[in-house]
Design an enzyme around this catalytic site. Structure first.
Site, PDB file in Angstrom:
ATOM      1  N   ASP A  77       0.868  -1.169   0.000  1.00 51.68           N
ATOM      2  CA  ASP A  77       0.000   0.000   0.000  1.00 51.68           C
ATOM      3  C   ASP A  77       0.907   1.222   0.000  1.00 51.68           C
ATOM      4  OD1 ASP A  77      -2.212   1.651   0.079  1.00 51.68           O
ATOM      5  OD2 ASP A  77      -3.178   0.577   1.720  1.00 51.68           O
ATOM      6  N   TRP A  78       0.368   2.351  -0.425  1.00 50.28           N
ATOM      7  CA  TRP A  78       1.206   3.513  -0.699  1.00 50.28           C
ATOM      8  C   TRP A  78       1.829   4.043   0.601  1.00 50.28           C
ATOM      9  CZ3 TRP A  78       0.000   1.086  -4.562  1.00 50.28           C
ATOM     10  CH2 TRP A  78       0.142   1.525  -5.875  1.00 50.28           C
TER      11      TRP A  78
END
Length: 795
Positions: free
Chosen positions: A222-223
């Site tokens: 995930d970012w």
């Protein structure tokens, strides 16, 4: 394929390999021209394909939310939606869509509940399977997320989820297991930790994901979820976003020092090269996708929205006759929630509101009755003009002191600015527009942004100051920034020059400048008392009252969990007052997740619309008039009150959130507690009536005769649950094993066969999957509590 991968890997030096395992941009995977590898854009994708930029100049089709799609219980429809997603991805040069979101509805307070499919692992798995297969058959990668136990938003970056192995395997991992079986080419690792280890470094990436399941695709973080350089030795293959920080030069140093083995990097590169070959980014071209015209896209979304709507109550008022006069009430009727907040947001080129849709079908009068929030909505385009072009919209300039770095002409009152090279060099952003008042009275004009914000009206400063980050989630604050507003008395036709200047631009580590800006305006309003009275009076004089109620973006959004299940503002009071005046009151609930409905027994009909995408109004008109069947069945339990909910807590204690309920979430927890909800899992009404009979069980196949005994063509979802009395292990009272969706004409019967999967009988034991020998009860019906047919299977 493997020989080709090894050949290419051998051509890469260490720096080249390290470059491939970190992003080349916010939403772009790195390429390498020397080996013929193209850069690969990716995009958020649960409810539409936004592309690399958040820009109304490149709009996207807005699809129904996750809960809405799951409410259809229709694998074939998910297949059609997958084709549209793939077509949208190719149109935007996107190689992977970051979806579906297949975390579970553990608590109705979960802020991202709307984005996920269901509280049930099997229904979630079936929807995920259909989504992944449909998207990837066209050469675009799906990316099921967020692996794993990312089921709430409070402290989402740091929360440590404590969950036992059996619960993890049977519930939270199962949809991911099925996604891998469906052939997923990418899986996203979550922000949270599980049992003490952050997911981007967690052993669950190795086993079961890459081990016993055999996942050979890419695990993407995930970012900003990658926590360390040393973590590159673990199971995450791709660190996003780029350019690289932790996995850039620090990683090269760690490899040279022997802290991170180069063999671990080689394995990540192999997976990325395999991914590139699958999506056509290496020595080839992307596979062609279906062609969708605008009319076809809109038609599919409209049909899907109607299929998702769940009619939970109807005393016969629906469907409406063509000459029915309607008092349409509620602020969401004119400004509905089409989608949830956060990364699932897209910008469609066209939207249909309930007000528009019903006015096209029925005689309608409208007034909101109540307002849901003091926050300003983005100013409508028909009220603002770009001072440079004279067209609807505003002028955006990036400034470095007095120097204009870039000028853009934008057609939206709400902008999300990131990924623009000019932003990285700018000291300020300026927005200019001419606002035209279309009615006389007191207007509210304002700006939402983070930084040093100044609002000038007709050349004079009306508001100025530093607006800081509020809340616990910086991304949420940027997407829905705090507002500063002023009041102005304007005459109809009067124009106001509006200038917004934002300095001290917000830069996020690894993301660069990331700025949400809203130019808001609110027309003159009646007093709250007069508006409420006007709504009640409109209801009194109409044949029916349709009240649209719902949540706000501040309530249901990525980045924050809900504190209550009550509807905001005076909406409950409005429904009660309208129903007292007009017994033919229909309530449309525009929320992505359950809300309390204290008036539900006092109104004629209740229709749950979820967040239905861009064709909401047209689909709602179809359902209310009977042009379409309300095809949905509940994918999650709706409680009477929040106090009744058996599993509720989303707040960590000392950094940890313990899933102490084990396998008993959703309807399983309700059955265990013996509490009756407002509406049970699987429930939903249509416009016809049904009979189920002649249940037969042969081996692991259930067969039942389904008859439409009503007067209209309709849809039914036949649900099969298993139960095990006197079990030696802690089991749910019953659990969903399989289902089938059928559509029949009036008087038509069909013999429906439903195969029960082996996993439905299994439980996770210390040494793997096991079946407890003995008798399992088989219960067949139309919801978890409406089960008229029963039989037994000996396992």
């Amino acid at each position: 394929m493997d020989d080709r991968i090894e050949e290419l890997l051998a051509k890469l030096d260490l720096s080249s390999k390290a470059r491939l395992i970190s992003g080349a941009g916010m939403f772009r995977m790195a390429g390498d021209p020397a080996i013929g590898l193209a850069e690969m854009p990716v995009s958020d994708g649960p409810s539409g394909v936004r592309g690399e930029n958040w820009d109304e100049r490149d709009p996207s089709v807005s699809l129904p939310s996750g809960t809405a799609l799951a409410a259809t219980w229709d694998r074939d429809l998910l297949g059609e939606i997958g084709g549209l997603i793939a077509a949208e991805a190719r149109r935007k040069d996107v190689y992977a869509v970051l979806g579906p979101t297949i975390n579970l509805h553990r608590s109705p307070l979960g802020g991202r509940h709307f984005e996920c499919f269901s509280e049930d692992p099997m229904l979630t798995a079936e929807m995920a399977d259909a989504y992944v297969r449909a998207v990837q058959q066209h050469g675009v990668s799906a990316c099921p997320k967020h692996y794993v136990a990312n089921d709430s938003e409070t402290d989402r970056f740091t929360v440590d989820v404590r969950v036992d192995d059996r619960t993890l395997r049977e519930l939270y991992l199962y949809p991911f297991e099925r996604s891998v079986q469906a052939g997923a080419w990418m899986v996203m690792a979550a922000y949270n930790s599980v049992d003490g280890t952050t997911m981007t470094e967690n052993g669950l990436l190795d086993e079961p994901l890459k081990g016993s399941w055999g996942f050979d695709g890419v695990v993407v973080s995930d970012w900003t979820a990658v926590r360390s350089t040393e973590g590159a030795a673990r199971g995450t293959d791709l660190c996003m976003p780029g350019p690289p920080t932790l996995w850039g030069e620090p990683l090269l140093q760690a490899i040279r020092a022997g802290t991170v083995p180069e063999a671990a990097i080689d394995e990540k590169v192999r997976r990325i090269l395999r991914f590139a070959m699958r999506v056509g980014a290496l020595d080839g071209s992307p596979r062609p996708t279906p062609d969708f015209t605008d009319a076809q896209s809109r038609g599919l979304v409209r049909r899907a929205a109607a299929e998702a709507m769940v009619l939970v109550r109807n005393d016969g008022v629906l469907p409406l006759r063509p000459d029915t006069t309607v008092a349409l009430l509620g602020a969401p009727a004119a400004e509905p929630r089409l989608m949830g907040g956060g990364s699932a947001t897209v910008i469609p080129s066209h939207t249909s509101t309930p007000l528009q849709g019903l006015r096209d079908a029925l005689p309608v009068t409208y007034t909101p009755g109540v307002w849901l929030s003091d926050a300003l909505s983005p100013v409508p385009l028909d009220l603002i003009t770009d001072p440079e072009t004279g067209t609807p919209g505003l002028c955006l300039r990036y400034l470095d002191g007095e120097t204009v770095l870039d000028t853009q002409h934008r057609a939206a009152g709400n902008l999300v600015l990131f990924g623009d090279p000019s932003a990285e060099r700018a000291s300020a952003v300026e927005l200019r527009a001419t606002l035209r008042a279309d009615r006389s009275g007191e207007w509210r004009i304002g700006v939402g942004a983070l930084g040093h914000v100044r609002l000038d009206l007709d050349g004079e400063t009306a508001a100025e100051g530093d607006v800081g980050f509020e809340g616990s989630d910086p991304v949420a604050a940027l997407l829905d920034p705090p507002q500063r507003t002023v009041a102005r008395t304007l005459a109809e036709g009067q124009e106001v020059d509006v200038r917004i200047t934002i300095g001290n631009l917000t830069a996020m580590p690894g993301l660069g400048v990331f700025l949400g800006v809203t130019l808001g305006a609110e027309r003159p309003r009646r007093s709250p008392e007069d508006e409420f009275a006007a709504a009640v009076e409109a209801a009194r004089t109409a044949d029916v009252a349709v009240v649209v109620v719902g949540t706000t973006e501040q309530i249901e959004s990525e980045g924050t969990d809900r504190a209550t299940l009550r509807l905001p503002g005076r909406q409950d009071e409005l429904v009660a007052a309208v129903a007292a005046e007009n017994p033919r009151t229909i309530v449309v609930v525009n929320s992505g997740a359950p809300v309390e409905m204290p008036w539900r027994e006092d109104v004629a009909a209740v229709l749950l619309s979820w967040f239905p995408g861009q064709e909401f109004g047209a689909a709602l008109a179809d359902v209310l008039t009977g042009a379409s069947e309300p095809g949905g069945r509940l994918p999650t339990t709706w409680p009477k009150t929040m106090a009744d909910v058996p599993v509720l807590n989303t707040t960590p204690d000392g950094g940890a959130l313990t899933y102490s309920e084990g396998v008993h979430i959703g309807y399983r927890a309700w059955l265990r507690a013996g509490i009756e909800p407002a509406y049970p899992f699987g429930h939903g009404l249509g416009y016809t009536t049904w009979e189920l009979r002649n249940l037969d069980v042969s081996g692991r196949t259930v067969t039942v005769t389904v008859t439409n005994i009503g007067e209209r063509t309709g849809k039914q979802v036949v649900q099969v649950y298993l139960a095990r009395e006197h079990s030696a292990i802690d089991r749910p009272v019953r659990w969903l094993a399989a289902f089938a969706t059928v559509t029949l004409e009036p008087g038509e019967s069909q013999r429906v066969e439903i195969a029960l999967p082996q996993r439905a009988f299994e439980h996770w034991a210390d040494d793997g999957w096991a079946v407890e020998p003995g008798v399992f009860g088989v219960h067949v019906g139309t919801s978890v509590i409406a089960l008229p047919l029963a039989a037994e299977i000996v396992a």
